[in-house]
Design an enzyme around this catalytic site. Structure first.
Site, short mmCIF file in Angstrom:
data_model
loop_
_atom_site.label_atom_id
_atom_site.label_comp_id
_atom_site.label_asym_id
_atom_site.label_seq_id
_atom_site.Cartn_x
_atom_site.Cartn_y
_atom_site.Cartn_z
N ASN A 206 0.85 -1.20 0.00
CA ASN A 206 0.00 0.00 0.00
C ASN A 206 0.88 1.24 0.00
O ASN A 206 2.11 1.13 0.02
CB ASN A 206 -0.96 -0.03 1.20
CG ASN A 206 -0.20 -0.10 2.51
OD1 ASN A 206 0.53 0.81 2.86
ND2 ASN A 206 -0.35 -1.21 3.22
N ASP A 275 -4.08 -6.56 5.27
CA ASP A 275 -5.04 -7.44 5.94
C ASP A 275 -4.98 -8.85 5.36
O ASP A 275 -5.27 -9.82 6.05
CB ASP A 275 -6.46 -6.87 5.79
CG ASP A 275 -6.61 -5.57 6.58
OD1 ASP A 275 -6.04 -5.50 7.69
OD2 ASP A 275 -7.26 -4.63 6.09
N LYS A 285 8.78 -16.39 -11.39
CA LYS A 285 7.90 -15.34 -11.90
C LYS A 285 6.74 -15.96 -12.69
O LYS A 285 6.96 -16.81 -13.55
CB LYS A 285 8.73 -14.42 -12.80
CG LYS A 285 7.99 -13.20 -13.24
CD LYS A 285 8.87 -12.31 -14.09
CE LYS A 285 7.99 -11.28 -14.77
NZ LYS A 285 8.48 -10.88 -16.06
N PRO A 302 -2.49 -12.02 10.36
CA PRO A 302 -2.79 -11.77 11.78
C PRO A 302 -2.97 -10.28 12.00
O PRO A 302 -2.33 -9.46 11.32
CB PRO A 302 -1.55 -12.28 12.50
CG PRO A 302 -0.46 -12.25 11.47
CD PRO A 302 -1.13 -12.50 10.15
N ASP A 303 -3.85 -9.90 12.93
CA ASP A 303 -3.96 -8.50 13.33
C ASP A 303 -2.95 -8.29 14.47
O ASP A 303 -3.14 -8.77 15.59
CB ASP A 303 -5.38 -8.17 13.78
CG ASP A 303 -5.56 -6.68 14.00
OD1 ASP A 303 -4.70 -6.06 14.67
OD2 ASP A 303 -6.55 -6.11 13.50
N ILE A 304 -1.86 -7.61 14.16
CA ILE A 304 -0.75 -7.49 15.11
C ILE A 304 -1.21 -6.75 16.37
O ILE A 304 -0.99 -7.20 17.50
CB ILE A 304 0.44 -6.75 14.45
CG1 ILE A 304 0.89 -7.54 13.21
CG2 ILE A 304 1.58 -6.56 15.43
CD1 ILE A 304 1.87 -6.81 12.32
N PHE A 320 -3.72 3.16 15.25
CA PHE A 320 -3.98 4.19 14.26
C PHE A 320 -5.13 3.71 13.39
O PHE A 320 -5.25 2.51 13.13
CB PHE A 320 -2.75 4.42 13.37
CG PHE A 320 -1.85 5.50 13.88
CD1 PHE A 320 -1.13 5.32 15.05
CD2 PHE A 320 -1.73 6.71 13.21
CE1 PHE A 320 -0.31 6.32 15.55
CE2 PHE A 320 -0.91 7.72 13.69
CZ PHE A 320 -0.21 7.52 14.86
N LYS A 334 -13.32 0.68 15.97
CA LYS A 334 -12.06 -0.07 15.95
C LYS A 334 -11.39 -0.06 17.32
O LYS A 334 -10.86 -1.06 17.79
CB LYS A 334 -11.14 0.61 14.92
CG LYS A 334 -10.09 -0.27 14.36
CD LYS A 334 -9.48 0.34 13.13
CE LYS A 334 -10.35 0.19 11.91
NZ LYS A 334 -9.78 0.74 10.70
N LYS A 338 -10.72 -3.49 19.30
CA LYS A 338 -9.35 -3.93 19.61
C LYS A 338 -9.00 -3.65 21.07
O LYS A 338 -7.87 -3.91 21.49
CB LYS A 338 -8.35 -3.27 18.64
CG LYS A 338 -8.61 -3.64 17.17
CD LYS A 338 -7.46 -3.35 16.23
CE LYS A 338 -7.88 -3.58 14.79
NZ LYS A 338 -6.81 -3.52 13.80
O1 C5P Z 1 -6.24 -1.95 9.33
P1 C5P Z 1 -6.95 -1.31 10.49
O2 C5P Z 1 -7.69 -0.08 10.11
O3 C5P Z 1 -7.74 -2.30 11.31
O4 C5P Z 1 -5.77 -0.78 11.44
C1 C5P Z 1 -6.02 -0.27 12.73
C2 C5P Z 1 -4.81 -0.48 13.60
O5 C5P Z 1 -4.51 -1.87 13.66
C3 C5P Z 1 -3.55 0.20 13.16
O6 C5P Z 1 -2.92 0.68 14.34
C4 C5P Z 1 -2.74 -0.89 12.49
O7 C5P Z 1 -1.35 -0.67 12.65
C5 C5P Z 1 -3.19 -2.12 13.26
N1 C5P Z 1 -3.19 -3.37 12.45
C6 C5P Z 1 -2.34 -4.40 12.79
N2 C5P Z 1 -2.37 -5.57 12.07
C7 C5P Z 1 -3.22 -5.73 11.04
C8 C5P Z 1 -4.09 -4.68 10.68
C9 C5P Z 1 -4.06 -3.51 11.39
O8 C5P Z 1 -1.55 -4.25 13.72
N3 C5P Z 1 -3.21 -6.86 10.36
#
Ligand code: C5P
Length: 396
Positions: A206, A275, A285, A302-304, A320, A334, A338
């Site tokens: 991105n 995501d 390739k 994974p959502d870190i 953020f 959000k 979270k």
């Molecule tokens: O992508 P999203 O809008 O949910 O991001 C919100 C927050 O979650 C941000 O702080 C982003 O760094 C974090 N995030 C993450 N791992 C992901 C998606 C988002 O840590 N896979």
């Protein structure tokens, strides 16, 4: 903000880097005055610094040019910061003792502004126990010590003792005024995009530049925190004084965050993490197909932030949210989902890649909008808010 810097140059080969530093400071609109020790003039001529700073260079405490003939007081009283770069082992020893036997040591003693030293010496001289004692003493006296760096030295040896580069000193000088509101705290951040490879030459990413995360890492450092930055691929320079780990994919980012998490007080998740990632990685390739269009199937990453915030030993977590519409509504949802004490909301189109940003801070007390500012100023406002929330939490 334009500031007034007094640069003291003592006798080391690293003096050549101070020429570039003076140029950078002047170019950024600051006032710079240079003073030199007698030994420094053997490496660089005062004329060079005079031309770069646009002001006469003083080398002697007996110089009669200042109107009251008191160069040792006049020069440091006009300065917002006094930086000695390079600072030799001898200079550090004399400062630690409070001696006043030349212009630079006398200026240091008579100053009212912060004093910063950038040591430069051979690695053996740096490690010499009396030198280490002197550095410790100077730190205890409130002197800020920038560097030294590790690497190859002018004498051909490799070790600690190289003076930082001009750009690094410039970076550190911008923040040396800030109050140390995160002193003793450890802060972990993520920044930049992630890159999810499809084949050796293609991937999903991105337009995140990493600028906001890097500005926050610097602001936390300037506030006195010990900072670890886990960065996705960006074109930015590693901030000096910040432990930076480079990663590419979301899963690598999560692993680096988990490995660095122990003992952290704050986790700030600035990265624009992908995501989804391609379900399959092609070792070679992918060739253009002449019949039909290939399909790309995806897996969820994974959502870190959510993973870290859900841990029993979670530090203070800051998220953020970059949204392209309904910013505040989506961002608050959000924050709740979270389970974050603090979330920074911004409009994605206006924030990503830009040098400035307009944010709203969301916490249990409500919404705190900020004016549009440069990302460095936005970062400092976020740091102030975090420091305040940590202080309030520790009172309960
Ligand atoms: O992508 P999203 O809008 O949910 O991001 C919100 C927050 O979650 C941000 O702080 C982003 O760094 C974090 N995030 C993450 N791992 C992901 C998606 C988002 O840590 N896979």
């Amino acid at each position: 903000m334009a500031r007034s810097y007094l640069i003291g140059v003592t006798g080391g080969i690293a003096a050549y880097k101070s020429c570039e530093l003076v140029r950078l400071l002047v170019k950024a609109g600051h006032q710079v005055r240079v003073v030199m020790s007698e030994a420094a003039t053997h490496f660089i001529s005062p004329t060079t610094f005079q031309a770069l700073s646009g002001h006469p260079v003083f080398t002697d405490v007996w110089d009669a040019r200042p109107e009251n003939a008191m160069a040792h007081i006049e020069l440091s009283r006009q300065a917002d910061v006094f930086l000695i770069a390079p600072a030799t082992a001898d200079c550090l020893a004399r400062l630690a003792q409070g001696r006043c036997d030349d212009l630079i040591s006398t200026l240091a003693a008579a100053r009212t502004c912060p004093l910063v030293v950038a040591p430069a010496m051979n690695r053996q001289m740096w490690e010499n126990p009396p030198n280490q004692r002197n550095v410790q003493q100077l730190r205890a006296d409130g002197v800020q010590v920038f560097g030294p760096a590790h690497g190859e030295q002018a004498c051909g040896e490799v070790g600690d003792g190289r003076m930082l580069e001009a750009a690094q000193l410039f970076d550190l000088l911008q923040g040396c005024h800030q109050p140390k509101i995160l002193a003793g705290k450890k802060v972990l951040l993520t920044a930049g995009p992630t890159f999810e490879p499809i084949d050796p030459v293609r991937g999903i990413t991105n337009i995140s530049s990493g600028k906001m995360g890097y500005a926050l890492a610097r602001a936390c450092r300037d506030a006195g925190a010990e900072v670890t930055l886990v960065s996705g691929p960006t074109a930015l320079t590693e901030p000096v004084g910040v432990h930076t780990l480079a990663v590419r994919q979301a899963r690598e980012m999560l692993a680096a965050v988990e490995q660095s998490l122990s003992g952290q007080d704050v986790f700030i998740s600035v990265a624009a993490v992908a995501d989804y990632r391609p379900a399959e990685y092609h070792e070679h390739k992918i060739k253009k197909q002449h019949e039909g269009v290939p399909t790309l199937s995806l897996l969820e990453n994974p959502d870190i932030l959510a993973t870290i915030a859900a841990r029993a030993d979670a530090p203070f977590c800051v998220g953020f949210a970059a949204e392209s519409r309904n910013v505040l509504e989506f961002a608050e949802a959000k924050r709740q989902r979270k389970k974050l004490p603090l979330l920074v909301a911004n409009l994605a189109q206006a924030a990503m890649g830009a040098d400035d940003n307009e944010i709203v801070l969301l916490d249990d007390a409500g919404q705190h909008p900020m004016p549009r500012m440069e990302k460095s100023a936005v970062a400092w406002a976020i740091v102030q808010h975090i420091a305040q929330m940590l202080a309030t939490a520790s009172q309960h």
